[in-house]
Write a protein that holds these residues in place. Sequence first.
Motif, PDB file in Angstrom:
ATOM      1  N   LEU A   9       0.820  -1.198   0.000  1.00  0.00           N
ATOM      2  CA  LEU A   9       0.000   0.000   0.000  1.00  0.00           C
ATOM      3  C   LEU A   9       0.862   1.259   0.000  1.00  0.00           C
ATOM      4  O   LEU A   9       1.836   1.352   0.758  1.00  0.00           O
ATOM      5  N   ILE A  57       2.802  -2.379   4.484  1.00  0.00           N
ATOM      6  CA  ILE A  57       2.588  -0.941   4.623  1.00  0.00           C
ATOM      7  C   ILE A  57       3.886  -0.343   5.133  1.00  0.00           C
ATOM      8  O   ILE A  57       4.365  -0.704   6.207  1.00  0.00           O
ATOM      9  N   LEU A  72      -6.644   5.204   3.718  1.00  0.00           N
ATOM     10  CA  LEU A  72      -6.470   3.955   4.453  1.00  0.00           C
ATOM     11  C   LEU A  72      -7.714   3.641   5.283  1.00  0.00           C
ATOM     12  O   LEU A  72      -8.130   2.479   5.369  1.00  0.00           O
TER      13      LEU A  72
END
Length: 248
Positions: A9, A57, A72
Amino acid sequence: MTTLRIVQLYPDLLGVTGDRGNVEVLAARASLAGHESEVTLVGLGEEAPTDADIVVIGNGPLSALRVVRDDLESRRDWLAARVAAGTVVLAVGGGSELLSEGIDLVDGSHLDGLALIPARVGRTKQRRVGYVVADTVDGKLIGFEDHASLWRLGDPGIAYGTVTAGNGGIEGGFETVRMGSIYATNVQGPVLPLNPALADALLAQAFARLGAAYSPGPAHAEIDAHALAARAEIERLAVDKRFTAIQL
């Protein structure tokens, strides 16, 4: 042969400490064990795959956390569902703080987290900088720390490592959270190249949810020899306590 699905991400915003290196280590070690990997990079507003075996992440400054926070949050249900299904999550530095209940900033303001981890993070005026070593159930966790934060855990049992050199990022002399399939750490560098045992623990969990076996072999040992040499030198420097903190 099994295909491992890895999602990273916000690689452009949360990747300041070589966090793509963690993705590359996971894919490479899976390949050495005879499996394939499929890596998907997901940025702001981009659609994430329906499922994933590992979610990474990375780390970023407070400015980046403010940018990605709402996006998020919009993915919270997706991420919580993945965790409930056994997906492994590796979060580093600032990215890991967003998984907590929230971040208390030095100016008295707050940044809400996703509350996937029962903890609050307090930003501090003292920046913890230097090498860190912690004992874990998977062996010694070794690397570099550079953060101005301290975690306060709602459940002490989720502390993963006990610090033996350096500072660590958790009150009471601990470093890194492990809660089920979630790993949240302040060890940077990136963390996995220096810690093959941790990488293997993540991979073993990820492949187990797929009903597949994962185990390192001779090819892993050959590259791990380089990590072993680096770990020995870092541990020596950490014990010498060259530097551990600076005042902001």
